[in-house]
Enzyme design. Structure first.
Site, PDB file in Angstrom:
ATOM      1  N   LYS A  44       0.840  -1.208   0.000  1.00 16.58           N
ATOM      2  CA  LYS A  44       0.000   0.000   0.000  1.00 16.58           C
ATOM      3  C   LYS A  44       0.875   1.257   0.000  1.00 16.58           C
ATOM      4  O   LYS A  44       0.592   2.210  -0.715  1.00 16.58           O
ATOM      5  CB  LYS A  44      -0.951  -0.019   1.209  1.00 16.58           C
ATOM      6  CG  LYS A  44      -2.064  -1.064   1.085  1.00 16.58           C
ATOM      7  CD  LYS A  44      -2.884  -1.225   2.364  1.00 16.58           C
ATOM      8  CE  LYS A  44      -3.880  -2.378   2.208  1.00 16.58           C
ATOM      9  NZ  LYS A  44      -4.704  -2.604   3.415  1.00 16.58           N
ATOM     10  N   GLN A  88      -4.801  -1.403   9.721  1.00  9.74           N
ATOM     11  CA  GLN A  88      -4.724  -2.681   9.004  1.00  9.74           C
ATOM     12  C   GLN A  88      -5.375  -3.778   9.846  1.00  9.74           C
ATOM     13  O   GLN A  88      -5.126  -3.892  11.047  1.00  9.74           O
ATOM     14  CB  GLN A  88      -3.258  -3.024   8.707  1.00  9.74           C
ATOM     15  CG  GLN A  88      -3.043  -4.298   7.908  1.00  9.74           C
ATOM     16  CD  GLN A  88      -3.601  -4.245   6.487  1.00  9.74           C
ATOM     17  OE1 GLN A  88      -3.696  -3.172   5.887  1.00  9.74           O
ATOM     18  NE2 GLN A  88      -3.974  -5.385   5.943  1.00  9.74           N
ATOM     19  N   ASP A 111     -10.975   2.774   3.928  1.00 14.09           N
ATOM     20  CA  ASP A 111     -11.356   1.362   3.819  1.00 14.09           C
ATOM     21  C   ASP A 111     -12.867   1.193   3.643  1.00 14.09           C
ATOM     22  O   ASP A 111     -13.332   0.124   3.261  1.00 14.09           O
ATOM     23  CB  ASP A 111     -10.942   0.596   5.079  1.00 14.09           C
ATOM     24  CG  ASP A 111      -9.581  -0.072   4.956  1.00 14.09           C
ATOM     25  OD1 ASP A 111      -9.213  -0.457   3.834  1.00 14.09           O
ATOM     26  OD2 ASP A 111      -8.912  -0.220   5.997  1.00 14.09           O
TER      27      ASP A 111
HETATM   28  N1  GUN Z   1      -7.166  -6.848   5.881  1.00 13.18           N
HETATM   29  C1  GUN Z   1      -7.575  -7.593   4.827  1.00 13.18           C
HETATM   30  N2  GUN Z   1      -8.090  -6.782   3.869  1.00 13.18           N
HETATM   31  C2  GUN Z   1      -8.002  -5.531   4.337  1.00 13.18           C
HETATM   32  C3  GUN Z   1      -8.365  -4.260   3.804  1.00 13.18           C
HETATM   33  O1  GUN Z   1      -8.901  -4.129   2.707  1.00 13.18           O
HETATM   34  N3  GUN Z   1      -8.090  -3.196   4.590  1.00 13.18           N
HETATM   35  C4  GUN Z   1      -7.523  -3.314   5.819  1.00 13.18           C
HETATM   36  N4  GUN Z   1      -7.328  -2.199   6.526  1.00 13.18           N
HETATM   37  N5  GUN Z   1      -7.184  -4.465   6.337  1.00 13.18           N
HETATM   38  C5  GUN Z   1      -7.426  -5.567   5.605  1.00 13.18           C
END
Ligand code: GUN
Length: 283
Positions: A44, A88, A111
């Site tokens: 990311k 996350q 998100d």
């Molecule tokens: N863990 C698995 N997928 C995601 C996501 O799309 N965003 C976040 N923040 N954590 C995750």
């Protein structure tokens, strides 16, 4: 359906938006040392930097008390120069994810997991929408897969993928069925699916023989096995499907691209270029 190619185009568009908007900051919070989560955060940040978005990297030890994590997320949400806040997931077992997500300002919730954004999606008035479902819809659109009136089946009911993609498909006028671990006869549903989204997190759960011939199949699975990274859909399904996303190179790259697009959207909310329906400061 080539997720890498479409993601590259989306990321180039985002980079153009960033040049127009000026500095955009995406703050991430990683708690603990889960290797998969650390890898996702790395991807990311790299993608953000390539698009001209400045990543702010916060890392906390696995045993950090919940109040401290909530405090950091709330502080980033209140910070005037931060556009997006992303804790996350998964968080360590002693931490309530809903409480942490609730501390994100909905306007900075890149998100799309905050109840306000989830509720807006449920009501058919999407604001910030989870990235993987957005990526799935973008792939279907790119490959001219018809949605209105078709049978769409989603396997998996997670808050991150299954539920939100079901809402997006419904909003696009598909007839939507959501299957899950307690579904009595999975194949009876999947064999009717013109659009099949496999998001259960179970390697090979969707066997080739339960795919309707000609269907558009979206494989969201990211399962680490002895044979490497595999999806939820058996490889042989490619022979029956009309179109299918590979793993890797399908949905994965799209998730990151759509996260960046959401970050631009959040930046527009914060700059007043887009109106957030319920205003700010809801947390
Ligand atoms: N863990 C698995 N997928 C995601 C996501 O799309 N965003 C976040 N923040 N954590 C995750």
């Amino acid at each position: 359906m080539d997720g890498r190619a479409l993601a590259a185009r989306v990321r180039a568009e985002v980079a153009e938006d960033v040049r127009e908007l000026g500095e955009i900051v995406l703050a991430t919070v990683l708690v603990g040392d889960d290797p998969a989560s650390a890898r996702y955060i790395g991807l990311k940040h790299k993608a953000a930097e390539e698009a001209g978005i400045r990543p702010l990297d916060h890392r906390l030890p696995a045993n950090t008390p919940e109040e401290e994590i909530v405090g950091l997320v709330a502080e980033l949400s209140a910070q005037g120069d931060v556009d997006g806040v992303l804790p996350q997931l998964p968080l360590p077992p002693h931490v309530d994810e809903t409480t942490v997500i609730g501390a994100v300002d909905p306007v900075k919730d890149v998100d799309g997991f905050h109840p306000v954004n989830a509720g807006q999606l449920y009501l058919g008035r999407p604001t910030l929408v989870p990235a993987t479902p957005l990526g799935i819809m973008a792939l279907l659109e790119e490959y001219d897969v018809p949605i209105a009136g078709v049978e769409a089946v989603v396997v998996g009911r997670s808050d991150i993928v299954g539920k939100p993609v079901a809402h997006l498909l419904l909003q696009a006028n598909a007839t939507v069925t959501v299957c899950h671990s307690r579904t009595r006869d999975l194949s009876a549903h999947t064999l009717r699916a013109d659009v099949l989204v496999a998001a259960a997190g179970s390697a090979g759960l969707v066997r080739a023989d339960i795919v309707k011939p000609g269907a558009a199949v979206i494989d969201v699975g990211q399962n680490e096995t002895d044979a490497g990274l595999v999806g939820d859909v058996e490889a042989e399904a490619a022979q029956r499907a009309g179109a299918i996303t590979p793993v890797p190179g399908g949905v994965g790259p799209m998730t990151i691209a759509m996260l960046l697009r959401n970050t631009v959207r959040a930046a527009r909310y914060r700059r007043g270029q887009l109106a957030f329906p319920l205003g700010r400061g809801l947390t």
